[in-house]
Design a protein around this motif. Structure first.
Motif, PDB file in Angstrom:
ATOM      1  N   TRP A  73      35.365  42.882  37.247  1.00 47.27           N
ATOM      2  CA  TRP A  73      35.080  43.840  38.421  1.00 47.27           C
ATOM      3  C   TRP A  73      35.692  45.293  38.178  1.00 47.27           C
ATOM      4  O   TRP A  73      35.307  46.084  39.115  1.00 47.27           O
ATOM      5  CB  TRP A  73      35.350  43.136  39.711  1.00 47.27           C
ATOM      6  CG  TRP A  73      36.672  42.271  39.856  1.00 47.27           C
ATOM      7  CD1 TRP A  73      36.943  41.183  39.547  1.00 47.27           C
ATOM      8  CD2 TRP A  73      37.900  43.213  40.494  1.00 47.27           C
ATOM      9  NE1 TRP A  73      38.413  40.951  39.906  1.00 47.27           N
ATOM     10  CE2 TRP A  73      38.616  42.294  40.314  1.00 47.27           C
ATOM     11  CE3 TRP A  73      38.202  44.462  40.492  1.00 47.27           C
ATOM     12  CZ2 TRP A  73      40.112  42.317  40.802  1.00 47.27           C
ATOM     13  CZ3 TRP A  73      39.466  44.900  41.117  1.00 47.27           C
ATOM     14  CH2 TRP A  73      40.401  43.775  41.149  1.00 47.27           C
ATOM     15  N   THR A 131      34.515  31.121  38.698  1.00 46.43           N
ATOM     16  CA  THR A 131      35.732  30.682  38.375  1.00 46.43           C
ATOM     17  C   THR A 131      36.775  31.509  38.377  1.00 46.43           C
ATOM     18  O   THR A 131      37.408  31.627  37.343  1.00 46.43           O
ATOM     19  CB  THR A 131      35.791  29.761  37.100  1.00 46.43           C
ATOM     20  OG1 THR A 131      34.965  30.589  36.076  1.00 46.43           O
ATOM     21  CG2 THR A 131      35.110  28.419  37.488  1.00 46.43           C
ATOM     22  N   SER A 165      39.780  34.084  40.385  1.00 44.16           N
ATOM     23  CA  SER A 165      41.142  33.797  41.127  1.00 44.16           C
ATOM     24  C   SER A 165      40.701  33.028  42.297  1.00 44.16           C
ATOM     25  O   SER A 165      41.338  32.185  42.696  1.00 44.16           O
ATOM     26  CB  SER A 165      41.718  34.946  41.608  1.00 44.16           C
ATOM     27  OG  SER A 165      42.239  35.816  40.377  1.00 44.16           O
ATOM     28  N   SER A 166      39.623  33.374  43.215  1.00 44.77           N
ATOM     29  CA  SER A 166      39.286  32.578  44.304  1.00 44.77           C
ATOM     30  C   SER A 166      38.826  31.243  43.992  1.00 44.77           C
ATOM     31  O   SER A 166      39.358  30.122  44.415  1.00 44.77           O
ATOM     32  CB  SER A 166      38.120  33.388  44.900  1.00 44.77           C
ATOM     33  OG  SER A 166      38.587  34.605  45.275  1.00 44.77           O
ATOM     34  N   LYS A 185      40.662  40.632  32.259  1.00 45.05           N
ATOM     35  CA  LYS A 185      40.333  40.379  33.644  1.00 45.05           C
ATOM     36  C   LYS A 185      41.608  40.009  34.427  1.00 45.05           C
ATOM     37  O   LYS A 185      42.359  39.444  33.690  1.00 45.05           O
ATOM     38  CB  LYS A 185      39.230  39.243  33.527  1.00 45.05           C
ATOM     39  CG  LYS A 185      37.927  39.583  33.159  1.00 45.05           C
ATOM     40  CD  LYS A 185      37.010  38.299  33.309  1.00 45.05           C
ATOM     41  CE  LYS A 185      35.519  38.599  32.833  1.00 45.05           C
ATOM     42  NZ  LYS A 185      34.760  37.363  32.942  1.00 45.05           N
ATOM     43  N   ARG A 236      30.207  30.318  34.679  1.00 43.57           N
ATOM     44  CA  ARG A 236      29.564  31.087  33.731  1.00 43.57           C
ATOM     45  C   ARG A 236      30.857  31.729  32.540  1.00 43.57           C
ATOM     46  O   ARG A 236      30.532  31.037  31.618  1.00 43.57           O
ATOM     47  CB  ARG A 236      29.034  32.384  34.390  1.00 43.57           C
ATOM     48  CG  ARG A 236      28.124  33.380  33.490  1.00 43.57           C
ATOM     49  CD  ARG A 236      27.354  34.263  34.372  1.00 43.57           C
ATOM     50  NE  ARG A 236      28.145  35.383  34.781  1.00 43.57           N
ATOM     51  CZ  ARG A 236      27.518  36.342  35.833  1.00 43.57           C
ATOM     52  NH1 ARG A 236      26.247  36.174  35.948  1.00 43.57           N
ATOM     53  NH2 ARG A 236      28.463  37.050  36.165  1.00 43.57           N
ATOM     54  N   ALA A 237      31.675  32.522  32.785  1.00 45.64           N
ATOM     55  CA  ALA A 237      32.767  32.826  31.985  1.00 45.64           C
ATOM     56  C   ALA A 237      33.904  32.138  32.220  1.00 45.64           C
ATOM     57  O   ALA A 237      34.350  32.232  33.669  1.00 45.64           O
ATOM     58  CB  ALA A 237      32.942  34.420  31.732  1.00 45.64           C
TER      59      ALA A 237
HETATM   60  P1  NA7 Z   1      35.954  37.314  40.359  1.00 47.43           P
HETATM   61  O1  NA7 Z   1      37.518  37.416  39.728  1.00 47.43           O
HETATM   62  O2  NA7 Z   1      35.073  38.687  40.388  1.00 47.43           O
HETATM   63  O3  NA7 Z   1      35.141  36.169  39.915  1.00 47.43           O
HETATM   64  C1  NA7 Z   1      33.832  35.931  40.458  1.00 47.43           C
HETATM   65  C2  NA7 Z   1      33.317  34.401  39.926  1.00 47.43           C
HETATM   66  O4  NA7 Z   1      31.868  34.356  40.092  1.00 47.43           O
HETATM   67  C3  NA7 Z   1      33.310  34.803  38.078  1.00 47.43           C
HETATM   68  O5  NA7 Z   1      33.810  33.442  37.722  1.00 47.43           O
HETATM   69  C4  NA7 Z   1      32.092  35.070  37.826  1.00 47.43           C
HETATM   70  O6  NA7 Z   1      31.322  34.876  36.622  1.00 47.43           O
HETATM   71  C5  NA7 Z   1      31.167  34.318  38.665  1.00 47.43           C
HETATM   72  N1  NA7 Z   1      30.047  34.744  38.928  1.00 47.43           N
HETATM   73  C6  NA7 Z   1      29.911  36.319  39.417  1.00 47.43           C
HETATM   74  N2  NA7 Z   1      28.302  36.313  39.765  1.00 47.43           N
HETATM   75  C7  NA7 Z   1      27.785  35.122  39.144  1.00 47.43           C
HETATM   76  C8  NA7 Z   1      26.387  34.775  38.757  1.00 47.43           C
HETATM   77  N3  NA7 Z   1      25.504  35.495  39.260  1.00 47.43           N
HETATM   78  N4  NA7 Z   1      26.107  33.500  38.329  1.00 47.43           N
HETATM   79  C9  NA7 Z   1      27.262  32.628  37.864  1.00 47.43           C
HETATM   80  N5  NA7 Z   1      28.531  33.174  38.104  1.00 47.43           N
HETATM   81  C10 NA7 Z   1      28.749  34.301  38.753  1.00 47.43           C
HETATM   82  O7  NA7 Z   1      36.183  37.088  42.028  1.00 47.43           O
HETATM   83  P2  NA7 Z   1      37.528  36.374  42.897  1.00 47.43           P
HETATM   84  O8  NA7 Z   1      36.860  36.300  44.071  1.00 47.43           O
HETATM   85  O9  NA7 Z   1      37.500  35.113  42.308  1.00 47.43           O
HETATM   86  O10 NA7 Z   1      38.822  37.197  42.458  1.00 47.43           O
HETATM   87  C11 NA7 Z   1      38.696  38.603  42.723  1.00 47.43           C
HETATM   88  C12 NA7 Z   1      39.914  39.244  42.730  1.00 47.43           C
HETATM   89  O11 NA7 Z   1      40.707  38.708  43.996  1.00 47.43           O
HETATM   90  C13 NA7 Z   1      40.816  38.569  41.630  1.00 47.43           C
HETATM   91  O12 NA7 Z   1      40.641  39.151  40.449  1.00 47.43           O
HETATM   92  C14 NA7 Z   1      42.360  38.846  42.232  1.00 47.43           C
HETATM   93  O13 NA7 Z   1      42.850  40.092  42.072  1.00 47.43           O
HETATM   94  C15 NA7 Z   1      42.207  38.627  43.657  1.00 47.43           C
HETATM   95  P3  NA7 Z   1      31.695  35.902  35.112  1.00 47.43           P
HETATM   96  O14 NA7 Z   1      33.061  35.991  34.814  1.00 47.43           O
HETATM   97  O15 NA7 Z   1      31.076  37.213  35.683  1.00 47.43           O
HETATM   98  O16 NA7 Z   1      30.881  35.339  34.350  1.00 47.43           O
END
Ligand code: NA7
Length: 534
Positions: free
Chosen positions: A491, A184, A186-187, A326, A207-208
């Motif tokens: 990230w 959850t 941006s994508s 974030k 997750r978060a």
């Molecule tokens: P993001 O912002 O890194 O989001 C990834 C999402 O995937 C985030 O909600 C993560 O939860 C979730 N995630 C990652 N690994 C897991 C695992 N192992 N289990 C469950 N959920 C997971 O990527 P986006 O593609 O949405 O966006 C990237 C950037 O693109 C954005 O910031 C803009 O600048 C444009 P978490 O928060 O880590 O608990």
């Protein structure tokens, strides 16, 4: 034939917005350049990210090149925020207008590059050729190496699986399907409302929770375009010297000193404007937890007021990071989507994903049957795209090894031990904390001018100095430490990729400040670079 003379003056890796402009800049300056792009066309991020609802979170009129007055005047944007198809059309228009494609090899990946110290040039290996170039310039993007968690059983799933950052080029139709979205950020937040309209049932695995602000996207009127275009010279100049390359009203008073009613009214006004600048109102929002909490709680109240089921609303309220630390998401109807009868939310904190199964997935002790899974799980950001290329500098040192404990660069542009290598929007530069196009243009123009300087002065080798790199790294850390950013498992810090060193990677000192620093380095005869003639 001169044995010393490489085939190209420069090789550019990538033909997204950075690579295209780098190619044009160097070619216009009379260099022999070749660009390599693993995608089938130009566009980079906007070539790959074709997921439903994919849209840039910076406004169209500013998320575009400013280097050509004709280009910025002639292109007509249709919406406040550009959709992926429109951005791809724009990238293609630029490629055609400046005849860039003839110098780009598509569907060609640069696999390895090693520095040939005897000849001061790079030996570059693509998947089908070997070539040499004096300079190697990476335009690989900061969010181009996708990250898919290594869930047990991931290869056993019998349905369709997608990553948002590697979406198929054919149309994907979720009509009548049970779809799961994992992630959850941006994508995910952009894709979820659109998938929910198609799918029979959508299960979101969170997750978060992340903070999201409405886009209030709308068609752009001719009048609005004319107004901005008539004033482009001033607006662009202001953006270049601003903190993030994005124009917005910034107040000088701290949030904690503002009477609560006044603060609420201001936040309400910003909420109505929408977009990423929601947190830019008060200078203390990203520096002071108490100030941050005022904006964070305002958004949580909006979530509670939108989502009818109180339990779902609470689950959607972010609590694990200060707002803005974030990248804030920008959405259309994200929270309201949870009022749909065909959408449910699963709390992965309570029920972590145990396995992907042939029929769906298991979270905790619950089984979910799914026809399709969308991994919106993000990227091995900033260092990932570079570390995946086997880049070797002097003495055979590997870039990935040098960065094993986190990236080290001078200005995010160059690295000790890797002469004649320049990294557009590399770690240690503002890049991801800014309007990318503003940062790209600045880096490309700086690198272009540097290469012209080297040619004019007979320099065959330009390498960052160890002391300059160390000082820059300390400065990047120090500036980040004065903010709340390092507190989030984002990230930006590498925390989203298991095993990745936790280091705050971008430079948060501001786009304008950074530009002045880079210009000062150039004006001082490229202070911090060791230039070797011969
Ligand atoms: P993001 O912002 O890194 O989001 C990834 C999402 O995937 C985030 O909600 C993560 O939860 C979730 N995630 C990652 N690994 C897991 C695992 N192992 N289990 C469950 N959920 C997971 O990527 P986006 O593609 O949405 O966006 C990237 C950037 O693109 C954005 O910031 C803009 O600048 C444009 P978490 O928060 O880590 O608990």
């Amino acid at each position: 034939m001169d044995e010393d003379r490489p085939q190209y003056d420069a090789v550019v890796i990538g033909a997204g917005f950075a690579g295209m402009y780098m190619l044009k800049t160097l070619r216009d300056a009379g260099f022999r350049v070749r660009a390599f792009e693993r995608g089938g066309d130009v566009g980079g991020t906007w070539y790959w990210n074709r997921y439903p609802g994919a849209r840039c979170d910076i406004e169209s009129l500013y998320y575009c090149y400013s280097f050509s007055e004709e280009l910025q005047q002639e292109w007509r944007w249709t919406e406040r925020y550009p959709s992926q198809p429109e951005l791809l059309r724009y990238a293609r228009h630029v490629a055609e207008r400046f005849d860039l494609r003839r110098d780009i090899s598509f569907r060609t990946e640069v696999r390895a590059a090693s520095y040939d110290e005897a000849h001061d040039r790079w030996a570059v290996r693509t998947d089908d050729a070997e070539l040499t170039a004096r300079f190697l310039i990476t335009a690989v993007g900061c969010l181009s190496a996708t990250s898919t968690p290594d869930f047990p059983g991931i290869d056993t799933f019998r349905g369709e699986a997608f990553h948002t950052g590697r979406w198929p080029h054919e149309e994907v139709d979720f009509t009548g399907k049970r779809v799961g979205v994992i992630g959850t950020g941006s994508s995910g937040i952009q894709a979820i409302p659109v998938i929910a309209e198609q799918a029979d049932h959508l299960t979101v695995f969170q997750r978060a929770a992340q903070f999201s602000v409405p886009a209030h996207n709308h068609p752009l009127s001719d009048q609005e375009q004319r107004r901005v275009k008539a004033d482009y010279a001033r607006l662009r100049a202001e953006a270049r010297m601003s903190p993030s390359g994005i124009l917005c009203e910034r107040l000088e008073v701290n949030a904690v000193d503002v009477p609560r009613e006044e603060l609420r009214a201001e936040l309400e006004r910003r909420w109505r404007i929408g977009g990423t600048t929601f947190c830019a109102a008060y200078p203390d929002t990203l520096r002071d937890l108490a100030a941050n909490e005022l904006s964070a709680e305002f958004v949580r109240e909006k979530i509670r007021a939108t989502v009818r089921d109180p339990e779902t609303a609470e689950l959607l309220c972010p609590r694990d990071h200060p707002i803005g630390t974030k990248r804030i998401c920008v959405d259309t109807d994200y929270y309201a989507t949870y009022n749909r009868p065909n959408v449910s939310l699963v709390d992965l904190r309570k029920h972590p994903i145990a396995a992907i199964t042939p029929a769906g997935l298991r979270a905790g002790d619950r089984e979910f049957e799914l026809d399709a899974i969308v991994f919106a799980t993000g990227y091995d950001a900033m260092t990932g795209p570079l570390n995946r290329i086997d880049i070797r500098g002097t003495g055979g040192r590997r870039l990935a090894d040098e960065w094993a404990a986190g990236p080290r660069t001078y200005l995010g542009l160059a690295c000790v031990g890797f002469p004649n290598l320049f990294t557009i929007t590399g770690p240690g530069s503002p890049s991801v904390l800014s309007n990318m196009i503003v940062s790209i243009e600045q880096h490309v123009e700086w690198i272009g001018a540097h290469l012209v300087h080297l040619r004019e002065h007979g320099v065959r080798r330009s390498e960052a100095d160890a002391e300059a790199q160390r000082e820059w790294g300390e400065h990047v850390d120090e500036v980040a430490a004065a903010t709340l950013y390092p507190r989030a498992a984002s990230w930006y810090t590498g925390a989203n990729v298991p095993g990745k060193p936790r280091v705050f990677m971008p430079y948060i000192g501001g786009v304008g400040t950074y530009r002045e620093i880079c210009d000062g380095v150039a004006a001082d005869g490229y202070r911090g670079f060791r230039l070797t003639t011969g």
